[in-house]
Design a protein around this motif. Structure first.
Motif, mmCIF file in Angstrom:
data_model
loop_
_atom_site.group_PDB
_atom_site.id
_atom_site.type_symbol
_atom_site.label_atom_id
_atom_site.label_comp_id
_atom_site.label_asym_id
_atom_site.label_seq_id
_atom_site.Cartn_x
_atom_site.Cartn_y
_atom_site.Cartn_z
ATOM 1 N N SER A 94 -3.159 -6.155 -1.684
ATOM 2 C CA SER A 94 -2.884 -6.994 -0.523
ATOM 3 C C SER A 94 -3.066 -6.264 0.666
ATOM 4 O O SER A 94 -3.637 -6.927 1.717
ATOM 5 C CB SER A 94 -1.476 -7.548 -0.424
ATOM 6 N N ASP A 149 -3.799 -16.192 3.026
ATOM 7 C CA ASP A 149 -2.883 -16.022 3.918
ATOM 8 C C ASP A 149 -1.737 -15.170 3.875
ATOM 9 O O ASP A 149 -1.450 -14.258 4.765
ATOM 10 C CB ASP A 149 -2.439 -17.128 4.375
ATOM 11 N N ALA A 150 -1.227 -14.908 2.813
ATOM 12 C CA ALA A 150 -0.091 -14.064 2.523
ATOM 13 C C ALA A 150 -0.599 -12.685 2.448
ATOM 14 O O ALA A 150 0.056 -11.806 2.855
ATOM 15 C CB ALA A 150 0.491 -14.535 1.247
ATOM 16 N N ARG A 210 -3.405 -11.445 3.830
ATOM 17 C CA ARG A 210 -3.538 -10.961 5.148
ATOM 18 C C ARG A 210 -2.477 -10.597 5.794
ATOM 19 O O ARG A 210 -2.593 -9.940 6.815
ATOM 20 C CB ARG A 210 -4.494 -12.072 6.066
ATOM 21 N N ASN A 211 -1.542 -11.308 5.774
ATOM 22 C CA ASN A 211 -0.333 -11.202 6.888
ATOM 23 C C ASN A 211 0.763 -10.097 6.168
ATOM 24 O O ASN A 211 1.795 -9.908 6.734
ATOM 25 C CB ASN A 211 0.385 -12.543 7.112
ATOM 26 N N TYR A 212 0.515 -9.753 5.022
ATOM 27 C CA TYR A 212 1.410 -8.662 4.538
ATOM 28 C C TYR A 212 1.642 -7.449 4.911
ATOM 29 O O TYR A 212 0.481 -6.836 5.481
ATOM 30 C CB TYR A 212 0.808 -8.459 2.836
ATOM 31 N N LYS A 213 2.820 -7.338 5.362
ATOM 32 C CA LYS A 213 3.178 -5.894 5.936
ATOM 33 C C LYS A 213 3.863 -5.018 5.007
ATOM 34 O O LYS A 213 5.079 -5.325 4.560
ATOM 35 C CB LYS A 213 4.341 -6.205 7.178
#
Length: 71
Positions: free
Chosen positions: A14, A61-62, A64-67
């Motif tokens: 991810s 989207d999950a 790309r936005n994973y931190k």
């Protein structure tokens, strides 16, 4: 030395999901699960193809936005 994508965890992938071959690996890991959900909900007047596409967009989207720091 390069590591095979198949040996990487979902978390590791991810973090690299902007690359198409990385997302393809994640897609192949989750497509069976997505298919089972689609079969469950496709009888509600929504095309299975549309649900599959929406699920894959959500996965993308999950990723790309994973931190990592937030888990």
């Amino acid at each position: 030395m390069t590591i095979s994508l198949a040996l990487m965890s979902d978390e590791e992938l991810s973090l690299l999901a902007g690359e198409s071959e990385v997302f393809s690996e994640l897609e192949s890991r989750y497509l069976t699960f997505i298919g089972s959900l689609v079969r469950k909900f496709s009888s509600y007047d929504v095309e299975a193809e549309d649900l599959t596409q929406a699920a894959l967009i959500g996965l993308y989207d999950a990723c790309r936005n994973y931190k990592k720091e937030k888990g």
